[in-house]
Motif scaffolding. Structure first.
Motif, PDB file in Angstrom:
ATOM      1  N   ARG A   1     -69.199  -6.227  22.635  1.00  0.00           N
ATOM      2  CA  ARG A   1     -69.039  -4.774  22.590  1.00  0.00           C
ATOM      3  C   ARG A   1     -70.252  -4.156  23.243  1.00  0.00           C
ATOM      4  N   THR A   2     -70.077  -3.693  24.466  1.00  0.00           N
ATOM      5  CA  THR A   2     -71.241  -3.142  25.146  1.00  0.00           C
ATOM      6  C   THR A   2     -71.358  -1.651  24.894  1.00  0.00           C
ATOM      7  N   ARG A   3     -70.241  -1.008  24.530  1.00  0.00           N
ATOM      8  CA  ARG A   3     -70.296   0.433  24.331  1.00  0.00           C
ATOM      9  C   ARG A   3     -70.359   0.774  22.848  1.00  0.00           C
ATOM     10  N   PRO A   4     -70.993   1.918  22.533  1.00  0.00           N
ATOM     11  CA  PRO A   4     -71.038   2.351  21.136  1.00  0.00           C
ATOM     12  C   PRO A   4     -69.624   2.531  20.600  1.00  0.00           C
ATOM     13  N   ALA A   5     -69.519   2.502  19.294  1.00  0.00           N
ATOM     14  CA  ALA A   5     -68.220   2.703  18.653  1.00  0.00           C
ATOM     15  C   ALA A   5     -67.650   4.057  19.061  1.00  0.00           C
ATOM     16  N   ARG A   6     -66.359   4.137  19.135  1.00  0.00           N
ATOM     17  CA  ARG A   6     -65.690   5.410  19.390  1.00  0.00           C
ATOM     18  C   ARG A   6     -64.393   5.400  18.585  1.00  0.00           C
ATOM     19  N   ALA A   7     -63.752   6.564  18.540  1.00  0.00           N
ATOM     20  CA  ALA A   7     -62.499   6.659  17.804  1.00  0.00           C
ATOM     21  C   ALA A   7     -61.457   5.792  18.524  1.00  0.00           C
ATOM     22  N   PHE A   8     -60.679   4.986  17.895  1.00  0.00           N
ATOM     23  CA  PHE A   8     -60.669   4.582  16.505  1.00  0.00           C
ATOM     24  C   PHE A   8     -60.782   3.057  16.446  1.00  0.00           C
ATOM     25  N   ARG A   9     -61.936   2.578  16.923  1.00  0.00           N
ATOM     26  CA  ARG A   9     -62.145   1.128  16.965  1.00  0.00           C
ATOM     27  C   ARG A   9     -62.033   0.547  15.557  1.00  0.00           C
ATOM     28  N   ALA A  10     -61.276  -0.540  15.444  1.00  0.00           N
ATOM     29  CA  ALA A  10     -61.023  -1.128  14.120  1.00  0.00           C
ATOM     30  C   ALA A  10     -62.128  -2.109  13.724  1.00  0.00           C
ATOM     31  N   SER A  11     -62.208  -2.401  12.446  1.00  0.00           N
ATOM     32  CA  SER A  11     -63.078  -3.449  11.873  1.00  0.00           C
ATOM     33  C   SER A  11     -64.556  -3.289  12.179  1.00  0.00           C
ATOM     34  N   GLN A  12     -64.992  -2.047  12.418  1.00  0.00           N
ATOM     35  CA  GLN A  12     -66.400  -1.868  12.768  1.00  0.00           C
ATOM     36  C   GLN A  12     -67.141  -1.094  11.690  1.00  0.00           C
ATOM     37  N   PRO A  13     -68.269  -1.649  11.209  1.00  0.00           N
ATOM     38  CA  PRO A  13     -69.108  -0.860  10.313  1.00  0.00           C
ATOM     39  C   PRO A  13     -69.921   0.138  11.143  1.00  0.00           C
ATOM     40  N   ASP A  14     -70.545   1.083  10.461  1.00  0.00           N
ATOM     41  CA  ASP A  14     -71.367   2.079  11.153  1.00  0.00           C
ATOM     42  C   ASP A  14     -72.776   1.521  11.329  1.00  0.00           C
ATOM     43  N   LEU A  15     -73.134   1.232  12.578  1.00  0.00           N
ATOM     44  CA  LEU A  15     -74.444   0.618  12.818  1.00  0.00           C
ATOM     45  C   LEU A  15     -75.583   1.620  12.641  1.00  0.00           C
ATOM     46  N   ASP A  16     -75.282   2.892  12.863  1.00  0.00           N
ATOM     47  CA  ASP A  16     -76.343   3.893  12.699  1.00  0.00           C
ATOM     48  C   ASP A  16     -76.762   4.033  11.248  1.00  0.00           C
ATOM     49  N   ALA A  17     -75.865   3.639  10.343  1.00  0.00           N
ATOM     50  CA  ALA A  17     -76.176   3.789   8.924  1.00  0.00           C
ATOM     51  C   ALA A  17     -76.874   2.570   8.345  1.00  0.00           C
ATOM     52  N   PHE A  18     -77.072   1.537   9.167  1.00  0.00           N
ATOM     53  CA  PHE A  18     -77.700   0.322   8.642  1.00  0.00           C
ATOM     54  C   PHE A  18     -79.217   0.494   8.583  1.00  0.00           C
ATOM     55  N   PRO A  19     -79.851   0.092   7.489  1.00  0.00           N
ATOM     56  CA  PRO A  19     -81.305   0.287   7.345  1.00  0.00           C
ATOM     57  C   PRO A  19     -82.116  -0.745   8.128  1.00  0.00           C
ATOM     58  N   PHE A  20     -82.204  -0.515   9.444  1.00  0.00           N
ATOM     59  CA  PHE A  20     -82.847  -1.529  10.274  1.00  0.00           C
ATOM     60  C   PHE A  20     -84.342  -1.644  10.075  1.00  0.00           C
ATOM     61  N   GLU A  21     -84.977  -0.545   9.707  1.00  0.00           N
ATOM     62  CA  GLU A  21     -86.417  -0.657   9.499  1.00  0.00           C
ATOM     63  C   GLU A  21     -86.722  -1.594   8.354  1.00  0.00           C
ATOM     64  N   LEU A  22     -85.920  -1.452   7.337  1.00  0.00           N
ATOM     65  CA  LEU A  22     -86.038  -2.337   6.185  1.00  0.00           C
ATOM     66  C   LEU A  22     -85.769  -3.785   6.591  1.00  0.00           C
ATOM     67  N   TRP A  23     -84.710  -3.974   7.329  1.00  0.00           N
ATOM     68  CA  TRP A  23     -84.350  -5.319   7.791  1.00  0.00           C
ATOM     69  C   TRP A  23     -85.490  -5.900   8.631  1.00  0.00           C
ATOM     70  N   ALA A  24     -86.057  -5.056   9.489  1.00  0.00           N
ATOM     71  CA  ALA A  24     -87.159  -5.497  10.342  1.00  0.00           C
ATOM     72  C   ALA A  24     -88.352  -5.915   9.489  1.00  0.00           C
ATOM     73  N   ARG A  25     -88.615  -5.162   8.428  1.00  0.00           N
ATOM     74  CA  ARG A  25     -89.764  -5.481   7.583  1.00  0.00           C
ATOM     75  C   ARG A  25     -89.535  -6.825   6.884  1.00  0.00           C
ATOM     76  N   LEU A  26     -88.345  -7.024   6.350  1.00  0.00           N
ATOM     77  CA  LEU A  26     -88.041  -8.294   5.688  1.00  0.00           C
ATOM     78  C   LEU A  26     -88.152  -9.449   6.679  1.00  0.00           C
ATOM     79  N   SER A  27     -87.658  -9.196   7.872  1.00  0.00           N
ATOM     80  CA  SER A  27     -87.677 -10.234   8.901  1.00  0.00           C
ATOM     81  C   SER A  27     -89.117 -10.576   9.273  1.00  0.00           C
ATOM     82  N   ALA A  28     -89.930  -9.525   9.448  1.00  0.00           N
ATOM     83  CA  ALA A  28     -91.326  -9.747   9.813  1.00  0.00           C
ATOM     84  C   ALA A  28     -92.052 -10.504   8.704  1.00  0.00           C
TER      85      ALA A  28
END
Lengths: 511, 511
Positions: free
Chosen positions: B144-171
């Motif tokens: 998937r090279t393009r951002p989600a758009r209406a009405f792509r199925a089976s996709q979570p919202d990536l903008d809502a994922f806490p990546f900073e937190l994930w990055a900290r745990l990963s680091a």
């Protein structure tokens, strides 16, 4: 439909820590499944339950809605809730059978086929015939919990890996949190990684290819499995080296291949023998760079003969180039794939032995026309390798750290190979003859003709020494007795003391 | 053996950037393979070459040693180097054939089998019969090279994922650089991760199991593939829902299963139909929590009937619980696995839809007796999921972030489901009937009876709207015409404008 009278419910007390709604749900469900609340029974009103168990009415309504959604209840609005009438009297595990029920006017199919067996014991889930072949692994399932010790094979030195650098690259990537890299990735692999791999195998292995020919995988095992399933039908023959890598043999057999062990001599696998005895095979698995476990590279004349056979037959060659980066004299040998002008070689390499095993990233280089089927098969059976890790690996290679690490390790492992050679000469002369080490992370050492190498390995283990007997690698032909000794992951002092311990183990027998 | 006279070599000039030894190696190899230096020919002395091409003698010696190791040369010490006598005159791709040679007194097997075909064109590598089934994927190979758009199925919202937190745990994990996590990992999965998964599915899905029953995988596809291969022999039947998830169908067919589509109604897959028409199947694939694509959960009575069938037959049920974490009313339904007291259900869940797709981490919960074969099969065909990523995921779950994220997303996606429902009512009334949304990341919307949903999807695509026609999911029975609409990965404004665009697309036809 029978409507039973409302039943006075006795619910088990709520265990500490269990939420109210969870507890009520579990208790009601249990009561229904156990028959305490039989089909058709009316449930207490939500108001009664709320009062009696000191719950909010909302909690009780929520639980009823849940049970209703799951099919435990049926209810007409305003008339109360009832246990669903079509519910079996007991759970199927009660051992008792209910009489056949009707539903939608059709009888439920309840006939039992016993395959000529009148047994009352229901059949358990059995592995299929091919499943029994699949349920074998050449690898230690429990992983490696203990640090490397003498003489574990196929292990890089983890203490020598630049983890701080790796951590920095990884942190950089995670910090950027590129949205592009969070979506479904390309099944073929992260394109920039494929590009640096293609650029790497050109000068180092003589393979001319583009990123379009590279597929990123979790392991070489996966490449062998997919290749065999894509190109072989069950019962088709495949050549492997004999002695040869058990990982390949197992996965080929699991894919339904009839595996034919082809003898190996000082020039590698005997292609003439194979062409004479099993010309109709559809696949050949070879470790052309350094034959596993015996060591010789496959002679050029045999490489050409093997390619010719593949071309004549429309067969495929899997070249597993598992560790020839570590060549201590001269440059790495060109891969067989570099001679493959007609698209018969699938070349496989892995980063797990070059960097660290838990990385689990490998790659295959495929002829043009096999790329698309291979990628589709990978996608259908496994999707793709996690993108995050692929991006860090890309940075490690693109920034030149990979090349530097390989050069440093080549030096280090070369010293260890020399230390092993010298220690074996000093302490194991007459007991164990080490093959000259020109490449790799391990080497075979031969026992006197007629020796029992499995027994030797057991005795070594009692001295705390890990070895692999060559007989483990035998397929159709007996292997010369010997032990595979890994030397890359331990220091020279440990090599020295390991050889002394091994000498003790082997001498005890000789006495 | 003929020893040709020394030949005056003309080597092509060295291209800029190519190292000296690489250039010399390539040129000599080319000369040998092209026949410029024929078998038996004596090479110039290393001293001559060094002088003539202004190279160090060490460089030339290194190249000679390399060519010798690869079988291009043969030489007696002190007598010079010769092109190997047994080398074929030409490369096999020259199109010409040499006369049969002898080696070790044995004729080289050169006979060609043409399978009744006198063709001069050698056969290409062909896919096997089963390979043609394997070379299909239900997934978009390009990612998937393009951002989600209406009405792509089976996709979570990536903008809502806490990546900073994930990055900290990963680091944090990378910084610790635990040596234990760099070695070969447990094939079954990183034990602490398996423990938190077992603890999670208890309260959330009603599954009582321990870490010993959990296997960490790259994807649910992998679980289906391994299960089918372990338990089915080629030609055995398997049930799937009809309409049903194409990913499952393809991978089952690739594993040699005869796939039988079982009709679906408002209570889920029709188990009675299946028991009547295909009782002897050995495997059933079900999305019991929320039928993909139609939505209903599998009714309890059918769950029990399905379990009973599996128990009577020794069959296995794959329960793909792909997104029932997102239930907007009440609590998540208990899994079928929670009723599996006799070890017939393999439960699968994935983190790729709960966190982000590129994570590619899933899990299966297996009956005791299937764990070991399954893990061995995973190890043999793919080794294991990278440990690093498993450890970060573990921390994310163990620290409570996972639960918080799911709760937040449930709220967010619930709002979006409502927004979609309301927008469809307002703008698409009479054109498209949306099923009530109680769970998940997408929902089916039905077109009028007789409509062509593939055409509707094409028209929607021209308006920039992604949908999946229900006919894509049909197997043996026609699906009701409709479109699957994903609503989770886009905001309410985009949902509104997407519905308007969709109305435009569908009205254009109706006019």
């Amino acid at each position: 439909m029978r409507r039973a009278e409302q039943i006075e419910l006795a619910l088990a007390p709520r265990p500490e820590g269990v939420l109210l709604h969870r507890w009520l749900y579990d208790e009601l469900r249990k009561a229904i499944l156990s028959g305490t609340l039989p089909p058709g029974a009316r449930l207490p009103s939500t108001r009664d339950l709320a009062t009696r168990f000191r719950l909010s009415r909302g909690t009780v309504l929520g639980v009823f809605a849940q049970l209703d959604a799951e099919g435990y209840l049926s209810g007409a609005v305003g008339r109360g809730s009832f246990v669903a009438a079509e519910l079996p009297d007991r759970r199927i595990d009660s051992g008792e059978r209910t009489s056949p029920r009707k539903r939608d006017g059709r009888p439920l199919a309840r006939e039992r086929h016993h395959d000529g067996d009148s047994g009352t014991q229901p059949p358990v889930v059995e592995l299929s015939a091919r499943g029994r072949l699949l349920a074998r692994s050449a690898f230690q399932l429990s992983g490696r919990t203990r640090p490397a010790r003498a003489f574990r094979a196929s292990q890089p030195d983890l203490d020598a890996f630049p983890f701080e650098l790796w951590a920095r690259l990884s942190a950089n990537r995670v910090r950027r949190a590129q949205r592009d890299l969070l979506r479904d990735g390309e099944a073929q692999g992260y394109r920039p990684l494929r590009e640096v791999i293609a650029a790497y195998v050109g000068p180092s292995r003589g393979i001319r290819c583009s990123a379009d020919n590279v597929v990123v995988l979790g392991s070489v095992q996966q490449a062998i499995d997919l290749t065999a399933r894509l190109l072989l039908d069950p019962g088709d023959s495949a050549w492997t080296e004999d002695p040869g890598y058990p990982g390949a043999r197992f996965v080929l057999e699991a894919a339904g291949a009839r595996v034919i062990g082809v003898p190996v001599d000082a020039a590698g696998v005997d292609v003439s023998w194979a062409r004479l005895h099993a010309a109709t095979a559809r696949l050949a698995f070879v470790t052309a760079g350094r034959q596993a476990p015996l060591g010789p590279p496959l002679a050029l004349e045999r490489r050409l003969s093997l390619l010719e056979w593949a071309r004549d037959r429309g067969a495929v060659i899997i070249e597993d180039d598992y560790d020839s980066e570590y060549r201590f004299e001269g440059h790495p040998l060109a891969a067989m794939k570099s001679l493959d002008d007609h698209g018969h070689v699938i070349y496989c390499g892995t980063f797990s032995k070059l960097l660290f095993p838990a990385l689990r990233t490998a790659y295959a280089i495929l002829p043009d026309r096999l790329v698309e089927p291979f990628v589709a098969a990978l996608s259908s059976t496994a999707r793709h390798v996690p993108t995050d890790q692929q991006s860090v690996l890309h940075d490690f290679i693109a920034d030149g750290h990979f090349g530097r690490h390989i050069r440093r390790m080549r030096m280090l492992y070369g010293e260890r190979a020399e230390a092993l050679t010298s220690a074996v000469e000093r302490h194991l002369s007459g007991l164990l003859a080490l093959a000259p080490i020109v490449a790799g992370l391990d080497a075979p050492a031969f026992l006197p003709r007629g020796a029992d190498d499995a027994d030797a390995a057991r005795r070594a283990a009692r001295e705390g020494i890990e070895t692999r007997p060559l007989s483990l690698y035998a397929i159709d032909h007996p292997a010369p007795p010997g032990l595979v000794l890994g030397f890359a992951s331990i220091g020279v002092e440990e090599i020295e003391s390991g050889v002394i311990a091994l000498a003790r183990a082997l001498t005890r027998r000789s006495r």
